[in-house]
Design an enzyme around this catalytic site. Structure first.
Site, PDB file in Angstrom:
ATOM      1  N   TYR A   1      -2.354  -0.356  10.107  1.00 26.19           N
ATOM      2  CA  TYR A   1      -2.564  -0.977   8.792  1.00 26.19           C
ATOM      3  C   TYR A   1      -1.261  -0.900   7.984  1.00 26.19           C
ATOM      4  CZ  TYR A   1      -3.963  -1.114   3.857  1.00 26.19           C
ATOM      5  OH  TYR A   1      -4.042  -1.394   2.516  1.00 26.19           O
TER       6      TYR A   1
ATOM      7  N   SER B   1       0.834  -1.208   0.000  1.00 31.25           N
ATOM      8  CA  SER B   1       0.000   0.000   0.000  1.00 31.25           C
ATOM      9  C   SER B   1       0.861   1.247   0.000  1.00 31.25           C
ATOM     10  CB  SER B   1      -0.856  -0.024   1.266  1.00 31.25           C
ATOM     11  OG  SER B   1      -1.369   1.246   1.542  1.00 31.25           O
TER      12      SER B   1
END
Ligand SMILES: NC(=O)c1ccc[n+]([C@@H]2O[C@H](COP(=O)([O-])OP(=O)(O)OC[C@H]3O[C@@H](n4cnc5c(N)ncnc54)[C@H](O)[C@@H]3O)[C@@H](O)[C@H]2O)c1
Length: 341
Positions: free
Chosen positions: A158, A133
């Site tokens: 995350y 990501s």
């Protein structure tokens, strides 16, 4: 017919990828636990779209409903189908939710991720491709982000799990000579998108006349990337890894090129815009103004993302084709038809 295992196949990116792979003639083995982080019926509808796509194309799709933490079920699939490629997209996504329920991220993004990479090594897959990501860049301010920058300062849990995935993949490539490819996606949007992300939240609110919360008073910038471009990037990596000789030479491991077997790429649009501009384009496309509420910055969020996409362009000729006006138009059209507003 090559077999490819796609985890998270009922997800936003996984379902579009599965349709594209079926179209290209792959036999896709999909795994998804259809969890209720967001609408399960949306996930089921995406699965129906994949099945529909098999009617008009030569590829195949077989779907399985279980969690990637379940290594026994996973191993049955590896034994039975012997996938040539693996694309691991199953993960607990969302920056903000990771502050609320970090355990879920440990299970899916760390335990589940390790199960898949472990089995990919055990069953000699040709390339293990996985979702990282843009959030790994954390608070980096040197724009655009490129893959050689330090990503040692995640600002959300995350992001920390995604960074861990990259480190684990590197170790597997180094120790076992397993080819691995990490893809750092940048704010993906488009039809069949995620209800927890800004494009869907804003569109829903604008259409129903509700207020939208705009964090950091709108002083945000995102490199929004259209779903079809992201899928083209992933498919390009699958094809490239099939043809690269440097990628698969397990009989003669060469320590000097072990780094080459763990690749990391930005998959962005390369054209970041201000959040306020994005909202303006949405308003134009919808034909209605948003009721905006400005709020302070939220913990875990980053102010800006911007992708340097040269590395992926050099490797597979990646070139995003859909600009924001076109992409937002396609998204709004889909949303109105799907939700029937
Ligand atoms: N969409 C984006 O903008 C974006 C940006 C950066 C990274 N990513 C990453 O790309 C991947 C795909 O993202 P997405 O937007 O399609 O998300 P998504 O939530 O729509 O898809 C993930 C799918 O995985 C499934 N899943 C989750 N945990 C699972 C588990 N433990 N076992 C089996 N299935 C499980 C979910 O049910 C879901 O269908 C994720 O890894 C995400 O972190 C997405």
């Amino acid at each position: 017919m090559d077999t490819i295992l796609v985890t998270g196949s009922a997800g936003f990116i996984g379902s579009s990828l599965s349709i594209k792979l079926v179209h290209k003639g792959f036999r896709v083995i999909g795994v998804d636990n259809l969890n209720s982080y967001y609408s399960v019926s949306l996930k089921k509808d995406r699965l129906k779209e994949i099945i529909k796509s098999t009617k008009f194309n030569k590829g195949k799709y077989e779907g399985f409903n279980f969690s990637i933490e379940n290594i026994n079920e996973l191993e049955k699939l590896f034994t039975k189908y012997k996938p040539k490629f693996v694309v691991n997209l199953a993960a607990q996504a969302g920056v903000r939710y990771s502050l609320i329920d970090p355990h879920q991220y440990v299970q899916s993004n760390l335990v589940g991720f390790h199960n898949i990479i472990y089995l990919s090594k055990k069953y000699d897959v040709r390339n293990f491709i996985y979702a990282s990501s843009s959030s790994v860049y954390g608070g980096n301010t040197n724009m655009p982000f490129n893959e050689s920058q330090s990503v040692d300062h995640p600002v959300s849990f995350y992001a920390a799990t995604k960074k861990c995935n990259e480190v684990i993949a590197h170790s597997y490539s180094h120790i076992y000579d397993l080819p691995t490819t990490g893809l750092r996606f940048f704010t993906v949007y488009g039809p069949w998108g995620r209800p927890d992300m800004a494009p869907m939240i804003f569109t829903k609110a604008i259409l129903s006349g509700d207020e939208i919360n705009i964090f950091n008073n709108g002083e945000m910038m995102r490199d929004f990337t259209y779903i079809d471009d992201v899928v083209d990037g992933i498919v390009g990596c699958v094809y490239k890894s099939a043809e690269s000789s440097d990628n698969f030479n397990r009989d003669k491991p060469d320590p000097s090129i072990s780094f080459a077997k763990h690749k990391i790429f930005n998959v962005g649009n390369g054209n970041p815009i201000k959040l306020m501009k994005f909202i303006e384009l949405l308003e134009l496309s919808i034909g209605k103004s948003a009721k905006k509420i400005f709020k302070p910055m939220q913990t875990g969020d980053v102010i800006a993302t911007s992708a340097n996409i040269n590395k992926l362009s050099d490797w597979i000729g990646y070139e995003p084709k859909i600009n924001l006006t076109e992409g937002i138009g396609k998204f709004v059209k889909w949303y109105k038809e799907y939700v029937r507003i």
